[in-house]
Design an enzyme around this catalytic site. Structure first.
Site, PDB file in Angstrom:
ATOM      1  CD  GLU A  51      43.483  42.162  37.711  1.00  0.00           C
ATOM      2  OE1 GLU A  51      42.997  41.157  37.176  1.00  0.00           O
ATOM      3  OE2 GLU A  51      44.696  42.246  38.007  1.00  0.00           O
ATOM      4  CG  ASP A  63      48.161  42.430  35.575  1.00  0.00           C
ATOM      5  OD1 ASP A  63      46.986  42.115  35.321  1.00  0.00           O
ATOM      6  OD2 ASP A  63      49.089  41.603  35.642  1.00  0.00           O
TER       7      ASP A  63
END
Length: 552
Positions: free
Chosen positions: A318, A275
């Site tokens: 990401e 993330d």
């Protein structure tokens, strides 16, 4: 979805009547030579653990999370047991899925916050309180072990979600970590590399000091918690052994790397999706990849009968707003960074969701050119919808058939977001913000001979073909003709022919560039077998797609 069936016509009738039997017959690629798993061509299923399937209703309420929240902003009951149930039922196998990505399952903050849409709990998993244990709403470590073992037994990899950039928000029952662990200001402005990294993503989301190389003590709240749980001595001993093994300072980022790699070391987790990558210094990820790779090698050495194969640990990043068009370089306003040289095997591609105006040929040719030139063996994972993208490919689900075709036949890795295959609504009455994207899986819509079932079958056919043939995602493409669009994909000794926008009646496919006369082949979409004659095969089926593979 009514618009779909006005355009599909006879094809939908054909699918509804016989495709389910066809798909079941092709589950394990029985008619073709079994191909090895290749991450670059994987078919990944991404699910919000809390929203997918409630397999254990006894764990629905924990930690005093009983406040009334805004709609779809509390825990809804989904858990690891629910995912296990769908593995057992063959749901992922039928979809051709060979990797499952789950949102974070570590313990979340116990309190709630109001982000402007009402009270919200950390149902999504990105508000960590304790990286070392699972959140009781999601299940137990025994559940996780069973999940990984059962997935592996079916040839499915497990990808967990790693959050190193931040802790969970501060609430009336969740205190902030010490100042040598986190910063609480300033908020990111994205004007430069520095103002994207040394800052908080949003207000009240403490940012881990990932730039720090200084020894720091464990946060007092974790010490107190572990002591109360009777595991403080064990946790500290493991940390000391970890820091000694890698000769690392006891800096915040390395503590978290140890805790996250434990799930790989103990249970054989195959991959992490990371993330908020661009909000952390890139060298952090290179070290994280090394530690996770070591952990997976250790697991396989200790559990030789459970290892699927010798595939290395896989790291997916990401980098928000990265697209395949950037190649290997992500541009900050004042700096360019190559995340592929810093631990990542792939990045999430934010481009496919915006490809509505491109034809299949324009899209696939563009992706093929970039992947087999600029990427140098690395790849991207594309999606049509996701948990935090308010501009998906088909927000109103007007033509999820086209969306699925683009996604599952595009070069690179495909990411099926839970409910793409069932047209789960992305807008829910009475819901604000990104909670719309995170509604509960619409299992009740999958009814015999329904529009939803026909769409699901479409995803199953394409997904199984992708899973059975690494050439679909990882192969080099050669266009055979433009209109109608027919092309080949080849990866090592695996080669397929794909046709799109074909006549819904009888169609003749020229295959002589791939297979000699006398070769037995099969169209996996209509489940018809042929013998190549005069360099051609003739398919008589009311479908506009052909997926041709060689039959043993």
């Amino acid at each position: 979805m009514k618009k779909i069936f006005l355009t599909i016509g006879l094809a939908s009738l054909f699918l509804s009547s016989c495709a389910k039997i066809t798909v079941q017959g092709n589950q394990e690629n029985k008619s073709t030579q079994k191909q090895p798993f290749v991450w670059n061509g994987a078919n990944v299923y991404f699910l919000l653990t809390d929203r997918f399937n409630n397999g254990d209703k006894t764990n629905d309420i924990n930690y005093g999370r009983t406040a009334e929240t805004a709609k779809l902003r509390g825990f809804e009951g989904g858990d690891i047991r629910g995912v296990i149930q769908k593995i057992d039922q063959g749901y992922f196998t039928d979809l051709g899925i060979n990797a499952i990505w789950m949102t974070p399952i570590v313990e979340q903050i116990h309190g709630y916050v109001d982000e402007g849409q009402g009270k919200t709990y950390g149902f999504h998993g990105y508000w960590t309180k304790d990286w070392t244990t699972l959140d009781k709403n999601f299940g137990t470590e025994k559940d996780l072990k069973e999940l990984v073992d059962k997935a592996h037994a079916k040839g499915i990899r497990i990808m967990l979600d790693a959050v190193i950039n931040h802790t969970g928000p501060v609430t009336n029952v969740d205190g902030v970590f010490p100042v040598d662990w986190v910063r609480v200001s300033p908020q990111c402005t994205y004007e430069s590399y520095k103002t994207t990294i040394e800052c908080t993503l949003v207000a009240n989301l403490p940012d881990i000091l990932t730039e720090s190389e200084n020894d720091v003590m464990l946060p007092p709240q974790l010490l107190a918690k572990w002591s109360q749980e009777g595991r403080l001595e064990k946790e500290v001993a493991e940390l000391n052994a970890f820091f000694a093994k890698y000769n690392l300072p006891k800096a915040p980022k390395y503590y978290i790397m140890k805790w996250l790699s434990d799930y790989v070391r103990k249970y054989g987790v195959d991959a992490y999706r990371v993330d908020t990558v661009k909000h952390t210094e890139e060298d952090v990820w290179k070290k994280f990849e090394q530690i996770c790779n070591d952990a997976l090698a250790e697991y396989k050495a200790n559990n030789p009968t459970k290892a699927i194969d010798n595939t290395d640990f896989f790291l997916l990043g990401e980098v928000y707003n990265y697209t395949i068009n950037d190649g290997q370089i992500f541009p900050f306003p004042d700096k360019k960074v190559n995340y592929f040289e810093n631990g990542f095997d792939a990045l999430i591609n934010f481009d496919l969701r915006s490809s509505q105006k491109e034809s299949y040929q324009q899209l696939f040719d563009r992706y093929d050119k970039i992947l087999h030139n600029d990427m140098n063996g690395k790849t991207v994972m594309s999606y049509i919808t996701s948990h935090d993208d308010g501009s998906p490919f088909d927000k109103n689900r007007e033509n999820p058939w086209d969306a699925g075709t683009r996604l599952l036949l595009a070069p690179g890795i495909s990411q099926v977001y839970y409910g793409d295959e069932t047209a789960r609504p992305l807008e829910v009455q009475g819901v604000d913000g990104d909670a719309n994207l995170r509604s509960v899986m619409n299992w009740e819509d999958i009814k015999p001979n329904s529009e939803t079932e026909s769409l699901l079958i479409h995803f199953q056919k394409l997904g199984q073909f992708r899973r059975n043939h690494p050439a679909v995602g990882a192969g080099k493409q050669t266009d055979l003709q433009n209109s109608p669009y027919i092309f080949t994909r080849k990866y090592k000794d695996d080669e397929v022919i794909i046709g799109l926008d074909l006549s819904a009646n009888r169609k003749e496919i020229d295959v002589k560039s791939v297979w000699a006369d006398g070769t037995k082949v099969r169209d996996a979409y209509s489940n018809q077998q042929f013998v190549v004659k005069d360099g051609k095969i003739s398919i008589d089926a009311p479908t506009t797609i052909v997926l041709v593979e060689k039959v043993n």
